[in-house]
Write an enzyme that holds these catalytic residues in place. Structure first.
Site, PDB file in Angstrom:
ATOM      1  N   SER A   1       2.138  12.886  15.428  1.00 17.26           N
ATOM      2  CA  SER A   1       3.564  12.262  16.214  1.00 17.26           C
ATOM      3  C   SER A   1       3.920  11.069  15.426  1.00 17.26           C
ATOM      4  O   SER A   1       5.213  10.893  15.348  1.00 17.26           O
ATOM      5  CB  SER A   1       2.754  11.641  17.269  1.00 17.26           C
ATOM      6  OG  SER A   1       1.918  10.534  17.152  1.00 17.26           O
TER       7      SER A   1
ATOM      8  N   TRP B   1      16.516  30.954  11.311  1.00 22.41           N
ATOM      9  CA  TRP B   1      16.646  29.424  11.374  1.00 22.41           C
ATOM     10  C   TRP B   1      16.328  29.017  12.919  1.00 22.41           C
ATOM     11  O   TRP B   1      15.770  28.115  13.113  1.00 22.41           O
ATOM     12  CB  TRP B   1      17.673  29.032  10.649  1.00 22.41           C
ATOM     13  CG  TRP B   1      17.790  27.313  10.063  1.00 22.41           C
ATOM     14  CD1 TRP B   1      16.877  26.452  11.000  1.00 22.41           C
ATOM     15  CD2 TRP B   1      18.076  26.793   9.098  1.00 22.41           C
ATOM     16  NE1 TRP B   1      17.063  25.330  10.147  1.00 22.41           N
ATOM     17  CE2 TRP B   1      17.888  25.598   9.049  1.00 22.41           C
ATOM     18  CE3 TRP B   1      18.938  27.414   8.044  1.00 22.41           C
ATOM     19  CZ2 TRP B   1      18.171  24.560   7.957  1.00 22.41           C
ATOM     20  CZ3 TRP B   1      19.312  26.630   6.927  1.00 22.41           C
ATOM     21  CH2 TRP B   1      19.045  25.152   7.068  1.00 22.41           C
TER      22      TRP B   1
ATOM     23  N   ARG C   1       9.181  28.551   6.004  1.00 20.15           N
ATOM     24  CA  ARG C   1      10.334  29.076   5.274  1.00 20.15           C
ATOM     25  C   ARG C   1      10.832  29.002   3.815  1.00 20.15           C
ATOM     26  O   ARG C   1      11.361  29.732   3.126  1.00 20.15           O
ATOM     27  CB  ARG C   1      11.752  28.602   5.960  1.00 20.15           C
ATOM     28  CG  ARG C   1      11.677  28.974   7.570  1.00 20.15           C
ATOM     29  CD  ARG C   1      11.583  30.312   7.788  1.00 20.15           C
ATOM     30  NE  ARG C   1      11.815  30.753   9.277  1.00 20.15           N
ATOM     31  CZ  ARG C   1      11.780  31.780   9.856  1.00 20.15           C
ATOM     32  NH1 ARG C   1      11.585  32.750   9.081  1.00 20.15           N
ATOM     33  NH2 ARG C   1      11.737  31.745  11.103  1.00 20.15           N
TER      34      ARG C   1
HETATM   35  C1  LIG Z   1       7.533  35.150   7.524  1.00 20.83           C
HETATM   36  C2  LIG Z   1       8.161  35.111   8.947  1.00 20.83           C
HETATM   37  C3  LIG Z   1       8.382  36.304   9.719  1.00 20.83           C
HETATM   38  C4  LIG Z   1       8.663  36.495  11.069  1.00 20.83           C
HETATM   39  N1  LIG Z   1       8.668  37.447  11.842  1.00 20.83           N
HETATM   40  C5  LIG Z   1       9.271  37.474  13.066  1.00 20.83           C
HETATM   41  C6  LIG Z   1       9.470  38.830  13.740  1.00 20.83           C
HETATM   42  O1  LIG Z   1       9.310  39.847  13.055  1.00 20.83           O
HETATM   43  N2  LIG Z   1      10.053  38.534  15.081  1.00 20.83           N
HETATM   44  C7  LIG Z   1      10.235  37.469  15.784  1.00 20.83           C
HETATM   45  O2  LIG Z   1      10.616  37.489  17.023  1.00 20.83           O
HETATM   46  N3  LIG Z   1       9.923  35.976  15.027  1.00 20.83           N
HETATM   47  C8  LIG Z   1       9.689  36.297  13.824  1.00 20.83           C
HETATM   48  N4  LIG Z   1       9.499  35.026  13.100  1.00 20.83           N
HETATM   49  C9  LIG Z   1       9.643  33.784  13.625  1.00 20.83           C
HETATM   50  C10 LIG Z   1       8.188  33.227  14.324  1.00 20.83           C
HETATM   51  O3  LIG Z   1       7.820  33.894  15.106  1.00 20.83           O
HETATM   52  C11 LIG Z   1       8.565  31.575  14.750  1.00 20.83           C
HETATM   53  O4  LIG Z   1       9.440  31.864  15.938  1.00 20.83           O
HETATM   54  C12 LIG Z   1       9.282  30.870  14.087  1.00 20.83           C
HETATM   55  O5  LIG Z   1       8.627  30.955  12.706  1.00 20.83           O
HETATM   56  C13 LIG Z   1       9.306  29.398  14.524  1.00 20.83           C
HETATM   57  O6  LIG Z   1       8.149  28.914  14.352  1.00 20.83           O
HETATM   58  P1  LIG Z   1       7.191  28.128  15.474  1.00 20.83           P
HETATM   59  O7  LIG Z   1       7.155  29.178  16.797  1.00 20.83           O
HETATM   60  O8  LIG Z   1       5.734  27.760  15.040  1.00 20.83           O
HETATM   61  O9  LIG Z   1       7.747  26.845  15.632  1.00 20.83           O
HETATM   62  P2  LIG Z   1       9.094  26.066  15.989  1.00 20.83           P
HETATM   63  O10 LIG Z   1       9.790  26.612  17.083  1.00 20.83           O
HETATM   64  O11 LIG Z   1       9.567  25.460  14.634  1.00 20.83           O
HETATM   65  O12 LIG Z   1       8.265  24.784  16.655  1.00 20.83           O
HETATM   66  C14 LIG Z   1       7.236  23.843  16.061  1.00 20.83           C
HETATM   67  C15 LIG Z   1       6.064  23.583  16.790  1.00 20.83           C
HETATM   68  O13 LIG Z   1       6.364  22.953  18.132  1.00 20.83           O
HETATM   69  C16 LIG Z   1       5.532  23.533  18.981  1.00 20.83           C
HETATM   70  N5  LIG Z   1       6.191  24.341  20.392  1.00 20.83           N
HETATM   71  C17 LIG Z   1       7.403  24.561  20.091  1.00 20.83           C
HETATM   72  N6  LIG Z   1       7.666  25.106  21.179  1.00 20.83           N
HETATM   73  C18 LIG Z   1       6.827  25.336  22.134  1.00 20.83           C
HETATM   74  C19 LIG Z   1       6.355  25.860  23.244  1.00 20.83           C
HETATM   75  N7  LIG Z   1       7.501  26.439  23.982  1.00 20.83           N
HETATM   76  N8  LIG Z   1       5.126  25.706  23.644  1.00 20.83           N
HETATM   77  C20 LIG Z   1       4.225  25.014  22.912  1.00 20.83           C
HETATM   78  N9  LIG Z   1       4.556  24.742  21.747  1.00 20.83           N
HETATM   79  C21 LIG Z   1       5.712  24.597  21.156  1.00 20.83           C
HETATM   80  C22 LIG Z   1       4.474  24.709  18.185  1.00 20.83           C
HETATM   81  O14 LIG Z   1       3.579  23.748  17.817  1.00 20.83           O
HETATM   82  C23 LIG Z   1       5.464  24.860  17.037  1.00 20.83           C
HETATM   83  O15 LIG Z   1       4.621  25.229  15.943  1.00 20.83           O
HETATM   84  C24 LIG Z   1       9.079  35.149  11.759  1.00 20.83           C
HETATM   85  C25 LIG Z   1       8.830  33.980  11.065  1.00 20.83           C
HETATM   86  C26 LIG Z   1       8.438  33.884   9.650  1.00 20.83           C
HETATM   87  C27 LIG Z   1       8.328  32.671   8.880  1.00 20.83           C
END
Ligand SMILES: Cc1cc2nc3c(=O)[nH]c(=O)nc-3n(C[C@H](O)[C@H](O)[C@H](O)COP(=O)(O)OP(=O)(O)OC[C@H]3O[C@@H](n4cnc5c(N)ncnc54)[C@H](O)[C@@H]3O)c2cc1C
Length: 294
Positions: free
Chosen positions: A76, A97, A206
């Site tokens: 935090s 992104w 990323r």
């Molecule tokens: C190599 C790669 C391939 C991917 N392929 C796909 C794909 O094929 N299809 C697809 O749909 N997506 C894909 N993604 C996107 C991936 O699933 C995530 O949506 C994206 O990387 C955002 O990361 P995140 O969800 O960890 O966190 P972010 O949205 O960046 O949020 C940061 C953190 O905040 C917290 N957080 C955010 N929102 C919430 C919530 N509502 N509840 C609880 N905690 C929360 C979590 O701890 C999270 O890790 C891919 C991503 C990568 C890097």
């Protein structure tokens, strides 16, 4: 950080960029006074120390404290620092992104304004074939003739689609409809503001070699713009997050066994492949190789 203007890094081609436009903290301690970091790291240690009502502090403590926070996942305080970027990127990059939800953004409206004919056409050197190992990835090599034809097709089809788009906006088709004919390599822009904790998460995902090459170039630029402003944080992040290797109990035992090659320890083939990859990373780190950027 006061007095610093916009700093911009070109990305992909003449249309793409990431510009750092603002940073919090703006008020930072005088360099060297009391041994604290004079840069953005100061906001993190300032927030962390409130839990100790100021606490005791000796020169060098800031770096030690930041490393402790990162090592133990006390994240935090890293939300107390924020960065804001102006970004110009193709829509397919923006779609990846924007999945990072813990950020704030405002994007150019293609309902309000006509989009210019700015399209991303990959250089030949980055046009790869479909990866055999990764269904989401691409390999390095592709026949030069195929790569050339692919580029020509992208150039001509993008130009034609934009010409048709301007014909229809000229015929008074609403911009919000005319844009439906534009491809995902057309450029868009936004302002993107995010706290440092979530920027680090974005960068870990990323900048990784599993992310598409194009968004990796943007993540690299984001990293290069802010890493010098938060030196202790980025040092700790590299050490404890991105360049660390997370091992299961069975993997620790396998490494400790002294085997010369990764033994089969997982029934699941994918997990076994990931374990073999981890084994390779441990060996590379041991020999001083491998860095964050693939
Ligand atoms: C190599 C790669 C391939 C991917 N392929 C796909 C794909 O094929 N299809 C697809 O749909 N997506 C894909 N993604 C996107 C991936 O699933 C995530 O949506 C994206 O990387 C955002 O990361 P995140 O969800 O960890 O966190 P972010 O949205 O960046 O949020 C940061 C953190 O905040 C917290 N957080 C955010 N929102 C919430 C919530 N509502 N509840 C609880 N905690 C929360 C979590 O701890 C999270 O890790 C891919 C991503 C990568 C890097």
């Amino acid at each position: 950080m006061l007095g610093l203007g916009r700093v911009e890094i070109p990305v992909l081609d003449e249309y793409g960029f990431v510009a750092l436009v603002d940073v919090m903290p703006r008020m930072v301690p005088v360099a060297g006074a009391g041994g604290e970091s004079p840069l953005g790291d100061s906001a993190i240690v300032q927030a962390a120390r409130v839990s100790r009502a100021g606490g005791t502090k000796a020169p060098g403590d800031d770096r030690v404290l930041i490393r402790y926070l990162m090592r133990h996942g006390h994240m935090s305080p890293f939300e107390q620092a924020e960065v804001k970027f102006h970004v110009s990127m193709p829509i397919f990059v923006a779609r990846q992104w924007v999945r990072h939800r813990a950020a704030h953004l405002n994007e150019v409206s293609a309902r309000y304004s006509e989009l210019p004919d700015h399209f991303y056409i990959p250089r030949r050197g980055v046009i790869g074939g479909q990866s055999r190992a990764n269904r989401q990835g691409r390999d390095d090599a592709l026949d030069a003739d195929v790569a050339g034809r692919f580029r020509s097709w992208l150039e001509s089809s993008s130009a034609r689609q934009h010409a048709d788009y301007t014909v229809f906006t000229g015929d008074n088709v609403a911009r919000e409809l005319a844009r439906l004919g534009l491809p995902v390599n057309v450029y868009t822009q936004w302002y993107w503001k995010c706290d440092l904790r979530n920027v680090l998460h974005f960068l870990a995902l990323r900048m990784d070699r599993h992310a598409q090459w194009e968004i990796r170039q943007y993540a690299n630029a984001v990293h290069d713009l802010i890493a010098p402003l938060f030196p202790f944080t980025f040092e700790a992040w590299r050490e404890y997050e991105v360049e660390s290797v997370r091992l299961t109990r069975a993997e620790v035992a396998a490494l400790a066994s002294g085997a010369s090659a990764p033994p089969v320890i997982h029934e699941n083939q994918r997990e076994q492949r990931e374990w073999e990859d981890k084994w390779g990373r441990v060996r590379e780190y041991a020999s001083g190789g491998r860095t964050l950027r693939a």
